[in-house]
Design an enzyme around this catalytic site. Sequence first.
Site, PDB file in Angstrom:
ATOM      1  N   HIS A   1      -2.536   0.786   6.918  1.00 42.69           N
ATOM      2  CA  HIS A   1      -2.954   0.800   5.517  1.00 42.69           C
ATOM      3  C   HIS A   1      -3.133   2.230   5.040  1.00 42.69           C
ATOM      4  O   HIS A   1      -3.595   3.096   5.793  1.00 42.69           O
ATOM      5  CB  HIS A   1      -4.260   0.019   5.340  1.00 42.69           C
TER       6      HIS A   1
ATOM      7  N   GLN B   1      -5.647   1.415  -4.644  1.00 38.89           N
ATOM      8  CA  GLN B   1      -4.898   0.839  -3.534  1.00 38.89           C
ATOM      9  C   GLN B   1      -4.289  -0.502  -3.892  1.00 38.89           C
ATOM     10  O   GLN B   1      -4.750  -1.194  -4.795  1.00 38.89           O
ATOM     11  CB  GLN B   1      -5.799   0.676  -2.312  1.00 38.89           C
TER      12      GLN B   1
ATOM     13  N   CYS C   1       0.818  -1.221   0.000  1.00 40.50           N
ATOM     14  CA  CYS C   1       0.000   0.000   0.000  1.00 40.50           C
ATOM     15  C   CYS C   1       0.849   1.267   0.000  1.00 40.50           C
ATOM     16  O   CYS C   1       0.657   2.159  -0.826  1.00 40.50           O
ATOM     17  CB  CYS C   1      -1.006  -0.009   1.149  1.00 40.50           C
TER      18      CYS C   1
END
Length: 132
Positions: free
Chosen positions: A97, A109, A47
């Site tokens: 994240h 993402q 990420c």
Amino acid sequence: PPPPPPPVVTPPPVGGGSGAEAVRAAESQIGVPYVWGGATPGVGFDCSGLVMWAWQQAGVSLEHGATAQYYEIAHVSMSALQPGDLVFYGSSGFLGHVVMYIGNGQVVQAEQTGTNVMITPLWPGAYGAGRP
């Protein structure tokens, strides 16, 4: 006479500036596999690696790691998100994240092992957001 050419369909604009450049860079990697610790175009991203690489294409240097990225950028309200802004999930001690807002309630993402870079709806429950 020959038939008219088919209409040209162009995607909606994502706006200008570095946020738009970062979004275009991230979207260019859709379909690339999630790789823990990855930050290599066409090979694999995690990420924060995707966010770091995409913003690098727009001339902005970020660290590799969601927590580090959160603390090195200006924070913005979730109601003021613009394309290219980063949205973080977790807690102040560990943000596990990060996603990149692209507009219209959507993000790009690298989610987790077994998935590819993709566009998804913005998830609820974000810790916060920021603008590099």
